[in-house]
Design a protein around this motif. Structure first.
Motif, mmCIF file in Angstrom:
data_model
loop_
_atom_site.group_PDB
_atom_site.id
_atom_site.type_symbol
_atom_site.label_atom_id
_atom_site.label_comp_id
_atom_site.label_asym_id
_atom_site.label_seq_id
_atom_site.Cartn_x
_atom_site.Cartn_y
_atom_site.Cartn_z
ATOM 1 N N ASP A 26 0.830 -1.209 0.000
ATOM 2 C CA ASP A 26 0.000 0.000 0.000
ATOM 3 C C ASP A 26 0.865 1.261 0.000
ATOM 4 O O ASP A 26 0.534 2.264 -0.648
ATOM 5 N N ASP A 27 1.977 1.217 0.724
ATOM 6 C CA ASP A 27 2.892 2.358 0.718
ATOM 7 C C ASP A 27 3.461 2.583 -0.680
ATOM 8 O O ASP A 27 3.581 3.725 -1.145
ATOM 9 N N VAL A 28 3.811 1.494 -1.343
ATOM 10 C CA VAL A 28 4.322 1.602 -2.715
ATOM 11 C C VAL A 28 3.261 2.187 -3.629
ATOM 12 O O VAL A 28 3.548 3.027 -4.493
ATOM 13 N N ASP A 29 2.026 1.764 -3.440
ATOM 14 C CA ASP A 29 0.936 2.270 -4.274
ATOM 15 C C ASP A 29 0.789 3.779 -4.122
ATOM 16 O O ASP A 29 0.665 4.506 -5.116
ATOM 17 N N ARG A 30 0.840 4.257 -2.891
ATOM 18 C CA ARG A 30 0.728 5.711 -2.656
ATOM 19 C C ARG A 30 1.925 6.451 -3.251
ATOM 20 O O ARG A 30 1.774 7.515 -3.850
ATOM 21 N N ALA A 31 3.114 5.870 -3.094
ATOM 22 C CA ALA A 31 4.318 6.515 -3.617
ATOM 23 C C ALA A 31 4.292 6.575 -5.145
ATOM 24 O O ALA A 31 4.643 7.595 -5.750
ATOM 25 N N GLU B 82 13.266 1.895 -3.293
ATOM 26 C CA GLU B 82 13.396 0.991 -2.147
ATOM 27 C C GLU B 82 14.874 0.780 -1.892
ATOM 28 O O GLU B 82 15.534 0.038 -2.612
ATOM 29 N N PRO B 83 15.430 1.428 -0.858
ATOM 30 C CA PRO B 83 16.841 1.194 -0.541
ATOM 31 C C PRO B 83 16.987 -0.122 0.205
ATOM 32 O O PRO B 83 16.010 -0.683 0.711
ATOM 33 N N THR B 84 18.204 -0.627 0.279
ATOM 34 C CA THR B 84 18.448 -1.842 1.024
ATOM 35 C C THR B 84 17.973 -1.715 2.462
ATOM 36 O O THR B 84 18.149 -0.674 3.104
ATOM 37 N N GLU B 85 17.369 -2.781 2.975
ATOM 38 C CA GLU B 85 16.963 -2.786 4.380
ATOM 39 C C GLU B 85 18.146 -3.025 5.305
ATOM 40 O O GLU B 85 18.053 -2.821 6.519
ATOM 41 N N LEU C 15 10.597 7.596 -1.156
ATOM 42 C CA LEU C 15 11.319 6.476 -0.556
ATOM 43 C C LEU C 15 10.346 5.581 0.197
ATOM 44 O O LEU C 15 9.554 6.056 1.011
ATOM 45 N N VAL C 16 10.408 4.297 -0.074
ATOM 46 C CA VAL C 16 9.625 3.295 0.669
ATOM 47 C C VAL C 16 10.602 2.230 1.136
ATOM 48 O O VAL C 16 11.117 1.448 0.332
ATOM 49 N N SER C 17 10.906 2.221 2.422
ATOM 50 C CA SER C 17 11.835 1.225 2.945
ATOM 51 C C SER C 17 11.087 -0.076 3.216
ATOM 52 O O SER C 17 9.861 -0.099 3.349
ATOM 53 N N GLY C 18 11.828 -1.146 3.279
ATOM 54 C CA GLY C 18 11.200 -2.439 3.530
ATOM 55 C C GLY C 18 12.021 -3.566 2.946
ATOM 56 O O GLY C 18 13.217 -3.428 2.689
ATOM 57 N N VAL D 157 8.420 -7.885 -0.547
ATOM 58 C CA VAL D 157 7.184 -7.106 -0.387
ATOM 59 C C VAL D 157 7.273 -5.798 -1.162
ATOM 60 O O VAL D 157 6.560 -5.573 -2.140
ATOM 61 N N VAL D 158 8.184 -4.926 -0.742
ATOM 62 C CA VAL D 158 8.278 -3.596 -1.349
ATOM 63 C C VAL D 158 8.878 -3.669 -2.752
ATOM 64 O O VAL D 158 8.355 -3.066 -3.696
#
Length: 408
Positions: free
Chosen positions: A23-28, A152-155, A180-183, A187-188
């Motif tokens: 969902d975060d990715v969708d918003r981003a 999506e940067p490295t976790e 930026l969407v971390s995770g 998933v991300v």
């Protein structure tokens, strides 16, 4: 929120990063799409100025960035400054210069006007070994071209990227241009790669992302549709094995695969058949080249999936077997498929599901046999073999004739 290993020296620290969701990715992605018209309308000079401001702030905070990435991934400070911060800083400045000066003017070819345009929304997925550098290479180039970004940067080591995100906000880059969407990748990363609003994906990662799990899941799903049953039934795809010895042999290989650590994504030992020498389709993932099921000929409905790092690694794994009768290559690019096929030590290579050709010579390399059968090549091989059997070899090449390729 999930605690993360922020200090490799002492283990888990107090800092946490947000565990993003689809969902975060969708918003981003939607924010990036909405911001694209304004971003692409900026002149190259304006985009370059934003990037130059970001580079200047990193330069001002060089020691802070160095300490952050050193603490995050464990690299000594003396190496972290020139490598982990100096390299991305130089690349960011280069992208700023390119944005302002690179000639992207349209040009004419015949009666056509060729126009370069930004590709819209870019998804970026980056690894841990050069956490800031890989982000700058992907994000800097995208922003210089007028694109918007979902990153999506490295976790494993994301903190330098968080500091860069603060700078992006500080320089006043329009909202939605950089997201930026971390995770975690499954998933991300998967959500970014599959999102309809993301037009291009730039990915750098390790063997975990060679899509082995996805490939195994697809293989298992397809194999489950292989109906096992009476050989005379129209619905049967898999009939019984040839005899009880082969049944025991195939079952033994499945058991050995499990014992050696392979993951049976689909286990075909139980088929629901009351009698007969039946084994259902079996799919193994997590197979290594040293496992028995990777090295030996099973002659049963068992698929062993081995992950690989890159094209060269895939060729190396394929050629490591003692056998070499047939192979298969699938690729979205025919030239690449042909290039890889020519490197495989197999007598026949099926490219992108190519149909079997009865006119082609049939035979293998290594323990899969010597010489060729079928078609004109088979006829020539027979005549060639006969002539050499009836005369004394006179040259070194003739003495080694069993290992030579027959002339068609």
């Amino acid at each position: 929120m999930r605690p993360c290993r922020r200090n490799p020296v002492v283990g888990c620290g107090a800092q946490v990063v947000t565990e993003g969701t689809a969902d975060d990715v969708d918003r981003a992605a939607k924010a990036a799409r909405a911001a694209f018209p304004a971003s692409s309308a900026l002149s190259g000079k304006e985009r370059g100025e934003y990037l130059q401001k970001a580079a200047a702030l990193i330069q001002e905070r060089l020691d802070d960035f160095t300490a952050l990435v050193s603490r995050d991934m464990g690299m000594p400070l003396g190496f972290a400054k020139p490598i982990q911060i100096g390299m991305p800083l130089a690349n960011l400045a280069a992208f700023a210069e390119l944005a302002a000066t690179y000639d992207i003017d349209a040009h004419e070819v015949g009666n056509s006007l060729i126009v370069r345009e930004p590709v819209d929304v870019v998804g970026a997925i980056t690894p841990w070994n050069f956490p800031l550098h890989q982000v700058v290479l992907k994000v800097g180039g995208a922003l210089a071209a007028g694109c918007t970004v979902v990153l999506e940067p490295t976790e494993v080591a994301p903190l330098a990227t968080y500091a860069l995100t603060d700078i992006v906000d500080e320089i006043g880059l329009p909202a939605g241009v950089f997201n930026l969407v971390s995770g975690f990748g499954p998933v991300v990363g998967e959500a970014i790669a599959g999102h309809p609003e993301v037009d291009m994906v730039s990915f750098t990662g390790s063997t975990r992302a060679d899509k082995v799990d996805e490939a195994a899941a697809i293989a298992a799903q397809v194999a489950q549709n292989y109906s096992v049953g009476d050989r005379t039934a129209a619905t049967s795809v898999l009939g019984p094995l040839v005899n009880s010895n082969q049944l025991k042999r195939v079952r033994g290989y499945i058991e050995q695969g499990i014992a050696e650590g392979a993951q049976a994504v689909l286990d075909g030992r139980e088929t629901g058949q009351e009698s007969g020498y039946f084994v259902g389709p079996t799919v193994f993932s997590g197979v290594t080249k040293d496992m028995t099921i990777a090295k030996e000929e099973i002659l049963g409905p068992v698929l062993s999936i081995i992950g690989y790092r890159d094209e060269d690694d895939a060729v190396r794994i394929a050629n490591a077997t003692e056998y070499g009768l047939a192979a298969g290559i699938w690729s979205g690019h025919q030239d690449r498929a042909d290039r890889v096929a020519r490197q495989l030590r197999a007598g026949q290579v099926e490219v992108n599901g190519g149909r079997f050709d009865t006119n082609a010579p049939f035979g293998g390399y290594k323990q899969s046999g010597i010489g060729r059968e079928a078609g004109a090549g088979g006829c020539a091989a027979r005549a060639w073999l006969t002539s050499l059997w009836t005369r004394q070899p006179r040259t070194g090449a003739e003495r080694n004739w069993p290992h030579a390729e027959p002339n068609p």
